[in-house]
Design a protein around this motif. Structure first.
Motif, short mmCIF file in Angstrom:
data_model
loop_
_atom_site.label_atom_id
_atom_site.label_comp_id
_atom_site.label_asym_id
_atom_site.label_seq_id
_atom_site.Cartn_x
_atom_site.Cartn_y
_atom_site.Cartn_z
N UNK A 291 0.83 -1.20 0.00
CA UNK A 291 0.00 0.00 0.00
C UNK A 291 0.87 1.25 0.00
N UNK A 292 0.56 2.17 -0.86
CA UNK A 292 1.26 3.44 -0.94
C UNK A 292 0.84 4.33 0.22
N UNK A 293 1.78 5.11 0.76
CA UNK A 293 1.48 6.00 1.90
C UNK A 293 0.38 7.00 1.56
N UNK A 294 0.39 7.52 0.33
CA UNK A 294 -0.62 8.51 -0.05
C UNK A 294 -2.01 7.88 -0.16
N UNK A 295 -2.06 6.64 -0.66
CA UNK A 295 -3.35 5.94 -0.72
C UNK A 295 -3.85 5.62 0.68
N UNK A 296 -2.94 5.19 1.52
CA UNK A 296 -3.31 4.87 2.90
C UNK A 296 -3.84 6.11 3.60
N UNK A 297 -3.17 7.24 3.38
CA UNK A 297 -3.59 8.50 3.99
C UNK A 297 -4.98 8.90 3.49
N UNK A 298 -5.23 8.75 2.19
CA UNK A 298 -6.54 9.06 1.63
C UNK A 298 -7.61 8.19 2.26
N UNK A 299 -7.36 6.91 2.33
CA UNK A 299 -8.34 5.98 2.88
C UNK A 299 -8.60 6.28 4.35
N UNK A 300 -7.55 6.57 5.11
CA UNK A 300 -7.71 6.88 6.53
C UNK A 300 -8.47 8.19 6.73
N UNK A 301 -8.18 9.19 5.91
CA UNK A 301 -8.87 10.48 6.04
C UNK A 301 -10.36 10.34 5.79
N UNK A 302 -10.70 9.59 4.75
CA UNK A 302 -12.11 9.39 4.43
C UNK A 302 -12.78 8.54 5.51
N UNK A 303 -12.11 7.47 5.95
CA UNK A 303 -12.67 6.61 7.00
C UNK A 303 -12.91 7.38 8.28
N UNK A 304 -11.95 8.24 8.63
CA UNK A 304 -12.07 9.03 9.85
C UNK A 304 -13.28 9.97 9.78
N UNK A 305 -13.47 10.60 8.63
CA UNK A 305 -14.56 11.56 8.50
C UNK A 305 -15.93 10.91 8.48
N UNK A 306 -16.01 9.69 7.96
CA UNK A 306 -17.32 9.03 7.96
C UNK A 306 -17.42 8.02 9.11
N UNK A 307 -16.35 8.03 9.95
CA UNK A 307 -16.34 7.26 11.20
C UNK A 307 -16.55 5.77 11.00
N UNK B 273 -3.78 -0.42 -3.46
CA UNK B 273 -2.50 -0.22 -4.15
C UNK B 273 -2.76 0.37 -5.54
N UNK B 274 -1.68 0.90 -6.13
CA UNK B 274 -1.81 1.45 -7.48
C UNK B 274 -2.17 0.35 -8.48
N UNK B 275 -1.65 -0.85 -8.27
CA UNK B 275 -1.98 -1.98 -9.14
C UNK B 275 -3.46 -2.32 -9.00
N UNK B 276 -3.97 -2.31 -7.76
CA UNK B 276 -5.40 -2.55 -7.53
C UNK B 276 -6.23 -1.51 -8.28
N UNK B 277 -5.80 -0.25 -8.21
CA UNK B 277 -6.53 0.83 -8.87
C UNK B 277 -6.53 0.64 -10.38
N UNK B 278 -5.38 0.28 -10.94
CA UNK B 278 -5.30 0.02 -12.37
C UNK B 278 -6.27 -1.10 -12.77
N UNK B 279 -6.26 -2.20 -12.03
CA UNK B 279 -7.14 -3.33 -12.33
C UNK B 279 -8.60 -2.96 -12.15
N UNK B 280 -8.91 -2.21 -11.12
CA UNK B 280 -10.28 -1.76 -10.87
C UNK B 280 -10.77 -0.92 -12.05
N UNK B 281 -9.95 0.03 -12.48
CA UNK B 281 -10.34 0.92 -13.57
C UNK B 281 -10.52 0.16 -14.88
N UNK B 282 -9.68 -0.81 -15.13
CA UNK B 282 -9.85 -1.63 -16.34
C UNK B 282 -11.17 -2.40 -16.28
#
Length: 130
Positions: free
Chosen positions: A4-20, A75-84
């Motif tokens: 997991x990339x630090x920036x992705x982890x930070x994004x996920x944590x920020x969103x999770x925190x805000x929606x509790x 992960x970025x690979x997960x995102x690539x596969x998801x988008x495909x």
């Protein structure tokens, strides 16, 4: 296995925190008006890429990453596969030149050049409806 990339982890944590909560949503059920509202917020992010080196708009990349993270990607690979996998659905909201989605390196490279404070504020404001 990609880590997991630090920036992705930070994004996920920020969103999770805000929606509790920890989250994963069925993104194809997201109302169009929510994605359009997020698109408007994306326009405030500064694009520092060289104009000659842009294949995908910054707005499109941010939208794809945000939706993929909401869909549970870590992960970025997960995102690539998801988008495909969701390409036909994503084309309703983002421009996909040559009918293709970005590769994981493109997602990673673009996100490593975005002002993270600016992006963090955008996502928190969006999730908290500011």
């Amino acid at each position: 296995m990609p880590k997991t990339d630090k920036k992705l982890k930070s994004l996920k944590e920020a969103v999770s925190e805000k929606i509790d909560t920890s989250f994963q949503i069925k993104v194809t059920k997201m109302p169009v008006k929510i994605i359009e509202r997020f698109r408007q917020k994306c326009k405030s992010i500064t694009d520092t890429r060289a104009a000659w080196d842009i294949e995908y708009s910054l707005e499109s990349i941010i939208i794809m990453v945000f939706i993929a993270v909401l869909g549970g990607c870590d992960t970025w690979v997960d995102i690539e596969q998801f988008c495909r996998a969701k390409k036909e659905w994503l084309k309703k909201f983002v421009e996909l030149p040559n009918d293709s989605t970005p590769c994981n390196d493109t997602f990673s490279r673009v996100f490593h050049n975005i002002d993270q404070k600016e992006f963090h504020k955008l996502t928190v404001d969006f999730v908290t409806d500011n």
